[in-house]
Design an enzyme around this catalytic site. Structure first.
Site, PDB file in Angstrom:
ATOM      1  N   GLU A 173       7.852  -6.387 -13.688  1.00  0.00           N
ATOM      2  CA  GLU A 173       7.882  -5.609 -12.447  1.00  0.00           C
ATOM      3  C   GLU A 173       8.683  -4.327 -12.665  1.00  0.00           C
ATOM      4  OE1 GLU A 173       9.287  -7.773  -9.017  1.00  0.00           O
ATOM      5  OE2 GLU A 173       9.020  -6.034  -7.699  1.00  0.00           O
ATOM      6  N   GLU A 196       5.079 -16.583  -9.666  1.00  0.00           N
ATOM      7  CA  GLU A 196       6.510 -16.262  -9.872  1.00  0.00           C
ATOM      8  C   GLU A 196       7.279 -17.567  -9.849  1.00  0.00           C
ATOM      9  OE1 GLU A 196       8.425 -13.205  -7.486  1.00  0.00           O
ATOM     10  OE2 GLU A 196       6.544 -12.080  -7.384  1.00  0.00           O
ATOM     11  N   ASN A 215       7.668  -7.290  -5.227  1.00  0.00           N
ATOM     12  CA  ASN A 215       7.889  -6.476  -4.032  1.00  0.00           C
ATOM     13  C   ASN A 215       7.558  -5.004  -4.291  1.00  0.00           C
ATOM     14  OD1 ASN A 215       8.815  -8.815  -2.849  1.00  0.00           O
ATOM     15  ND2 ASN A 215      10.979  -8.324  -3.087  1.00  0.00           N
ATOM     16  N   GLN A 243      11.322 -13.116 -14.775  1.00  0.00           N
ATOM     17  CA  GLN A 243      10.435 -12.130 -15.361  1.00  0.00           C
ATOM     18  C   GLN A 243      10.622 -12.161 -16.875  1.00  0.00           C
ATOM     19  OE1 GLN A 243      10.413  -8.392 -13.188  1.00  0.00           O
ATOM     20  NE2 GLN A 243      10.507  -9.424 -11.217  1.00  0.00           N
ATOM     21  N   TYR A 288      11.887 -19.910  -6.653  1.00  0.00           N
ATOM     22  CA  TYR A 288      13.147 -19.624  -7.352  1.00  0.00           C
ATOM     23  C   TYR A 288      14.125 -20.705  -6.950  1.00  0.00           C
ATOM     24  CZ  TYR A 288      11.121 -15.076  -8.378  1.00  0.00           C
ATOM     25  OH  TYR A 288      10.300 -14.075  -8.839  1.00  0.00           O
ATOM     26  N   ASN A 345       1.428  -9.009  -2.648  1.00  0.00           N
ATOM     27  CA  ASN A 345       2.542  -9.843  -3.082  1.00  0.00           C
ATOM     28  C   ASN A 345       3.342 -10.330  -1.888  1.00  0.00           C
ATOM     29  OD1 ASN A 345       4.619 -10.755  -5.168  1.00  0.00           O
ATOM     30  ND2 ASN A 345       5.860  -9.453  -3.842  1.00  0.00           N
ATOM     31  N   GLU A 346       3.605 -11.612  -1.832  1.00  0.00           N
ATOM     32  CA  GLU A 346       4.499 -12.221  -0.833  1.00  0.00           C
ATOM     33  C   GLU A 346       4.318 -11.601   0.548  1.00  0.00           C
ATOM     34  OE1 GLU A 346       8.580 -12.396  -2.266  1.00  0.00           O
ATOM     35  OE2 GLU A 346       8.041 -13.931  -3.719  1.00  0.00           O
TER      36      GLU A 346
HETATM   37  O1  AHR Z   1      10.944 -11.416  -9.060  1.00  0.00           O
HETATM   38  C1  AHR Z   1      11.773 -10.761  -8.160  1.00  0.00           C
HETATM   39  C2  AHR Z   1      11.172 -10.698  -6.757  1.00  0.00           C
HETATM   40  O2  AHR Z   1      11.145 -11.981  -6.198  1.00  0.00           O
HETATM   41  C3  AHR Z   1       9.754 -10.231  -6.665  1.00  0.00           C
HETATM   42  O3  AHR Z   1       9.641  -8.846  -6.630  1.00  0.00           O
HETATM   43  C4  AHR Z   1       9.306 -10.814  -5.362  1.00  0.00           C
HETATM   44  O4  AHR Z   1       7.926 -11.048  -5.325  1.00  0.00           O
HETATM   45  C5  AHR Z   1      10.135 -12.065  -5.223  1.00  0.00           C
HETATM   46  O5  AHR Z   1      10.706 -12.173  -3.971  1.00  0.00           O
END
Ligand code: AHR
Length: 494
Positions: free
Chosen positions: A27, A292, A72, A346, A244, A172-173
């Site tokens: 990203e 992700e 994002n 990432q 996450y 995305n999201e």
């Molecule tokens: O990977 C970091 C961020 O986490 C990404 O930009 C977003 O999609 C997620 O919230």
């Protein structure tokens, strides 16, 4: 601790392991692109400005699909800013991470990098502040032969041959209120359907990933997915999910039991896909794209304060984080029938297995499980029945001390084992019911002095994978001795 036995049968197959579950994510965020993969001023820069030390380390991970440019970031990105002569590309104020984006790295540089690394390109279109038409134009730029406006633009930029980008994410999201251009599910569904139709009209061979629930924590979890999938219908090939995790309560046993919750998230997302498929009476099955995933909870520095390549979310990883990364991979393999794509978020500097400091490079603990699994990914996932001691995680519930997954290839069996015990070694028997293990071909072990042990630029080798020989093969079975807090990846000859 009592012994654990892993029971397997070659007929009890879950599904072919899709190599794309070993994908990555790059990203425009912090120092992932600039000072990460791309750094023309570095002593390690090649003729294209890519950092050879970073790329050499990444090559060891054998990543497949590489998602780009966000995240994002994608929701404020206009791809046209990143193509054409560098000197005429605009420098823009980037809102997702409050940074300065000079657009020196864009579509053409990304494709060049993918080709250099053997990565499958995977682009995220802007459905936050962008339009469905802008998304359609990007498909033309990447995939059409010269002769029309955007394809000619690519040719003029040096690439007459189309880039053949097959995988595209529809934003995305978009369920997250933090997302630029966030809208309720029904409005996103309309945007995504319009974009999907035009994108597939430009190139019928592409595959599309609709934005699913990006966390289990939002009130729209599941309902978002139902609304979106019902409306987009057969135009969606995959739905995305993100995760996450972290050890916020400093409770290592519970943290390591997070695999229960990852399994559950996958199964719930699959359930909503099947529910919508049934309601629509459609033959088309939508699969999961876990685009992700990682550990992220220690470094929450997300404001770039108007700087170029600021130090953002540069998480430092330790041994327990590496065990959790192995847990994600086990879960994907255990769900090989539904999880077809997954992207470690990432790849460098930003929540990443690699960190740069000037011209130095550090390999973090989470690098090793990914490397150990990625080189053993070929084959079909087997259902493994675990018979052994369990414990109860405070929030994540009951798990076996030994977390596992298995992949059967032609004449070999890959077994992945994590010992979640903090202080006890474990004896694990691998017991295939209908075939015989005749020897150990290769194995590595990752362990360390304590759960918080981490590599640093000063001490880079505290947590690293080592060759592993603690396996005895006898009477068609294997027995492995695992130290506490360890991950082993083993390949047996059958
Ligand atoms: O990977 C970091 C961020 O986490 C990404 O930009 C977003 O999609 C997620 O919230």
């Amino acid at each position: 601790m009592k012994d654990t036995t892993i029971h397997l049968h070659s007929a009890f197959q879950i599904g072919q392991v899709d190599p794309r579950i070993f994908g990555g994510f790059l990203e425009h965020l912090g120092r992932a692109v600039y000072e990460g993969v791309y750094d023309p001023k570095s002593a390690h820069a090649d003729e294209d400005g890519f950092r050879t030390d970073v790329l050499e380390a990444l090559a060891r991970l054998q990543m497949t699909a590489m998602r780009y440019p966000g995240g994002n970031f994608a929701s404020g990105y206009h791809w046209m800013d990143g193509v054409g002569p560098r000197e005429s590309r605009p420098t823009v104020r980037e809102l997702a991470w409050q940074s300065i984006e000079p657009n020196h790295f864009g579509t053409d540089e990304y494709i060049k990098l993918c080709r250099k690394m053997g990565w499958t390109p995977m682009l995220t279109v802007n459905l936050g502040t962008g339009t469905p038409e802008e998304a359609r134009n990007w498909v033309e730029y990447c995939n059409c032969p010269p002769g029309t406006r955007y394809a000619d633009m690519r040719a003029a930029n040096g690439s007459p041959e189309p880039y053949a980008v097959k995988l595209w994410c529809l934003g995305n999201e978009m369920d997250g209120p933090w997302q630029l251009g966030h809208v309720p599910a029904d409005q996103y569904a309309i945007r995504a359907q319009q974009a999907a139709k035009m994108m597939k009209d430009v190139d019928r061979s592409i595959e599309l990933v609709a934005c699913g629930s990006c966390t289990t924590g939002l009130p729209t979890y599941m309902e978002w997915d139902r609304v979106v999938l019902e409306y987009i219908g057969d135009l969606a090939d995959y739905v995305s999910l993100h995760r996450y995790v972290g050890n916020r309560e400093n409770d290592t046993p519970d943290y390591l039991a997070i695999t229960n919750s990852i399994d559950r998230q996958i199964e719930e997302m699959d359930a909503v896909c099947r529910f919508v498929q049934a309601r629509r009476r459609s033959n088309k099955r939508v699969y999961l794209c876990f685009d992700e995933w990682n550990v992220w909870y220690k470094n929450m520095q997300m404001d770039g304060e108007g700087k170029f390549a600021p130090h953002l979310i540069e998480e430092v990883y330790n041994l327990e984080d590496a065990l959790v990364v192995a847990g994600f991979l086990n879960s994907f393999i255990r769900h090989a029938d539904v999880v077809k794509i997954a992207n470690l978020a990432q790849i460098v500097n930003v929540i990443a297995p690699l960190l740069t400091r000037g011209d130095e490079l550090l390999i973090q603990s989470i690098f090793y499980p990914f490397e150990m699994y990625a080189k053993r990914r070929k084959g079909v996932a087997l259902r493994a029945v675990v018979d052994g001691p369990v414990y109860v995680g405070k929030t994540n519930g009951t798990v076996h001390y030994i977390d596992t997954s298995a992949i059967l290839g032609e004449g070999y069996l890959h077994i992945f084992l994590t010992n979640r015990s903090l202080d006890e070694a474990a004896t694990v028997h691998i017991a295939p019911a209908d075939c015989a293990i005749i020897g150990l071909e290769s194995a590595e072990l990752l362990t360390g002095p304590d759960p918080k042990a981490a590599n640093s630029f000063e001490q880079p080798n505290v947590v690293q994978a080592q060759p592993f020989a603690e396996a005895q093969c006898k009477n068609g079975r294997a027995t492995v001795q695992l130290p506490p807090l360890s991950v082993a990846a083993l390949t047996f000859k059958l």
